[in-house]
Scaffold this motif. Structure first.
Motif, PDB file in Angstrom:
ATOM      1  N   ALA A  39      -4.384 -17.376  19.244  1.00 36.19           N
ATOM      2  CA  ALA A  39      -3.582 -17.140  20.334  1.00 36.19           C
ATOM      3  C   ALA A  39      -2.573 -18.303  20.236  1.00 36.19           C
ATOM      4  CB  ALA A  39      -4.527 -17.704  21.639  1.00 36.19           C
ATOM      5  N   GLU A  67      -7.662 -18.999  25.749  1.00 36.45           N
ATOM      6  CA  GLU A  67      -6.268 -18.354  25.606  1.00 36.45           C
ATOM      7  C   GLU A  67      -4.907 -19.175  26.160  1.00 36.45           C
ATOM      8  OE1 GLU A  67      -7.533 -13.660  26.072  1.00 36.45           O
ATOM      9  OE2 GLU A  67      -7.188 -14.667  27.834  1.00 36.45           O
ATOM     10  N   SER A  85      -1.514 -15.109  25.630  1.00 38.84           N
ATOM     11  CA  SER A  85      -1.820 -14.774  24.328  1.00 38.84           C
ATOM     12  C   SER A  85      -3.266 -15.061  23.936  1.00 38.84           C
ATOM     13  CB  SER A  85      -1.061 -15.846  23.494  1.00 38.84           C
ATOM     14  OG  SER A  85      -1.153 -15.816  22.059  1.00 38.84           O
ATOM     15  N   GLY A  86      -3.969 -14.084  23.505  1.00 37.48           N
ATOM     16  CA  GLY A  86      -5.118 -13.978  23.044  1.00 37.48           C
ATOM     17  C   GLY A  86      -5.489 -13.844  21.613  1.00 37.48           C
TER      18      GLY A  86
END
Length: 129
Positions: A39, A67, A85-86
């Protein structure tokens, strides 16, 4: 905003991301998860793409459930965008003036991929400051 000011703003955001990415498990005293390494890489890539495309930078960066969350806020128009954003994806949530919510999940596996046009169009709602 001048090119120098944009570079300085990008540098501060990257420093914040580096700091957040270094947090360990239980960093907040409430058993919070640290940022997922992948991430962090994707969030850093997103910041680079924003710089290259001349798009607005997020107003803040936080960690939620491991995340990285990048948030844009335009209080004059009540627009808020969160790009999460993972591990292997970017998920964008855009809330606009009338309370409409647009969400989109985009899977990205390589930093060499172009930033998706759908996410670019969401970020373009926000003025470059």
């Amino acid at each position: 905003m001048t090119l120098v000011a944009r570079r300085e703003q990008l540098q501060k955001l990257k420093e914040a991301l580096t700091t957040l990415s270094a947090f360990k498990k239980n960093w907040n005293g409430y058993d919070a998860e640290p940022a997922n390494k992948r991430a962090s890489i994707l969030a850093n890539y997103l910041l680079d793409q924003l710089s290259e495309l001349g798009l607005a930078y997020p107003s803040k960066i936080t960690i939620e459930y491991g995340e990285i969350v990048l948030t844009w806020n335009d209080p004059l128009k009540d627009n808020i965008l969160e790009v999460v954003s993972g591990e292997n994806r970017l998920t964008a949530y855009l809330m606009v003036e009338l309370g409409l919510i647009t969400d989109l999940e985009v899977t990205m596996f390589k930093e060499e991929d172009s930033l998706p046009a759908s996410i670019i169009s969401m970020i373009e709602v926000f003025p470059v400051s």
